[in-house]
Write a protein that holds these residues in place. Structure first.
Motif, PDB file in Angstrom:
ATOM      1  N   GLN A 127       1.668   4.471  -2.782  1.00 40.95           N
ATOM      2  CA  GLN A 127       1.641   5.921  -2.600  1.00 40.95           C
ATOM      3  C   GLN A 127       2.848   6.595  -3.243  1.00 40.95           C
ATOM      4  N   VAL A 142       0.492  -1.586  -8.108  1.00 42.99           N
ATOM      5  CA  VAL A 142       0.263  -2.631  -7.111  1.00 42.99           C
ATOM      6  C   VAL A 142       0.994  -3.924  -7.471  1.00 42.99           C
ATOM      7  N   ASP A 152      -1.181   7.134   8.609  1.00 45.69           N
ATOM      8  CA  ASP A 152      -1.938   6.252   7.725  1.00 45.69           C
ATOM      9  C   ASP A 152      -2.887   5.360   8.523  1.00 45.69           C
ATOM     10  N   HIS A 202       0.825  -1.211   0.000  1.00 44.94           N
ATOM     11  CA  HIS A 202       0.000   0.000   0.000  1.00 44.94           C
ATOM     12  C   HIS A 202       0.859   1.262   0.000  1.00 44.94           C
ATOM     13  N   TYR A 258      -5.920   3.409   6.787  1.00 43.87           N
ATOM     14  CA  TYR A 258      -5.604   2.161   6.088  1.00 43.87           C
ATOM     15  C   TYR A 258      -5.380   1.031   7.089  1.00 43.87           C
ATOM     16  N   LEU A 277      -7.258  -2.506   7.292  1.00 40.57           N
ATOM     17  CA  LEU A 277      -6.487  -3.733   7.132  1.00 40.57           C
ATOM     18  C   LEU A 277      -6.760  -4.714   8.252  1.00 40.57           C
TER      19      LEU A 277
END
Length: 342
Positions: free
Chosen positions: A107, A112, A333, A103, A336, A340
């Motif tokens: 950024q 991916v 972050d 992830h 996220y 997760l």
């Protein structure tokens, strides 16, 4: 966030209980005398070695991204790998750190699939090094592992590493079959959850196909034109594990004991195989008890508890502190991380 707290509490609870048990059975007057005579400069050196491992890990990530054509700065690469140590410390087999690194690389404009290739490539380089080193370590401990009762767990760990390696190789070699397998699983889950007709399902499978194709291209590039990236990744992998394994000899010197470099390195190779087994979050309990059994072969009984506590302080608690700080304060972050851990 509640799930994250739950895994963190479970990991710390198991680790602390294991350490208390080890200390209970190994503590004696000699232990207290050794603590009074401890040489703090060596503990500081062990701390510096672990911090150096973060830098080497970041350099590995940066070099592998660079040879795929993506520029990730050294400070940012170190932030990415350091932040992942928090989730790795509270998930079985340290598997939680990989999605976060993918992830965060995303950024940095790394696709991916390419990010996945870098992260899995790093995991494979670690696995290959441990698998290659394992026969040497087992040879040094021949006739001893069977007595300690760790032989079955070591074999299971090696099999799991080998199976993971073969699965990734197959996924790279046959991306079409990999896409079919993933699509089948996704559709089965969609049918069970009643979302088989959802338009989001088609978008998800299309995106997954693109990621797999990108992953295939990136991994294929590593073994063809991007072999320099694989070479530098391998060099940094070797340096990383030398630095990590050097902590135990340094801790021993801090306790005025011989460093036992070769045998302690061999013990840690076998220990890393045990930690692959997805049994407890952060391998808590497995790490402490496995280290106690293996370190007892070259560490005096009255010092085993202290060595295990010091080693675990760097490999678990420091990772939780540093990784947590970077994740929540520097990278900001948390959204996220919440998603997760749901």
């Amino acid at each position: 966030m509640n799930n994250m707290k739950k895994w963190l509490i479970i990991s710390l609870f198991i680790s602390i209980i294991s350490i208390i048990g080890v200390m209970f059975y190994t503590l004696d007057p000699q232990t207290l005398e050794s603590i009074r005579n401890i040489r703090l400069e060596f503990l500081l050196l062990a701390l510096c070695l672990h911090l150096l491992s973060y830098l080497l890990w970041g350099l590995r990530t940066r070099s592998m991204c660079k040879f795929l054509g993506f520029d990730v700065s050294i400070p940012r690469a170190v932030e990415i790998v350091t932040s992942s140590t928090f989730l790795a410390s509270v998930t079985p087999s340290s598997i939680g750190g990989e999605p976060l690194r993918v992830h965060l690389l995303g950024q940095e404009n790394v696709p991916v699939g390419s990010a996945t290739a870098v992260v899995l490539g790093e995991r494979l380089l670690d696995g290959v090094l441990i698998l290659v080193s394992a026969p040497i370590a087992l040879h040094l401990f021949r006739g001893v592992i069977s007595i300690s009762g760790l032989n079955t767990l070591v074999v299971m760990g090696e099999l799991l590493l080998s199976l993971t390696f073969l699965i990734v190789i197959y996924a790279v070699w046959h991306p079409h079959h990999t896409k079919k397998a993933f699509n089948y699983v996704i559709h089965r889950v969609a049918v069970i959850t009643g979302k088989a007709d959802s338009s989001r399902l088609e978008r998800l499978t299309d995106k997954l196909d693109m990621v797999i194709d990108d992953f295939h291209s990136s991994m294929a590039f590593f073994v063809t034109k991007g072999r320099k990236g694989l070479f530098f990744g391998s060099v940094y992998t070797i340096l990383f594990w030398i630095v990590e394994f050097a902590m135990v000899p340094v801790i021993l010197m801090g306790l005025n004991q011989p460093p036992a470099i070769v045998i302690s390195f061999a013990a840690q190779v076998l220990l890393m195989i045990l930690l692959v087994l997805p049994i407890t979050p952060g391998s808590s309990g497995i790490a402490e008890l496995g280290a106690t059994s293996l370190f007892s072969l070259f560490v005096p009984v009255y010092l085993i508890g202290i060595v295990v506590v010091a080693w675990r302080a760097f490999t678990l608690y420091l990772n939780l502190i540093v990784g947590g700080f970077v994740s929540f304060k520097i990278l900001k972050d948390t959204e996220y991380l919440k998603d997760l851990m749901k």
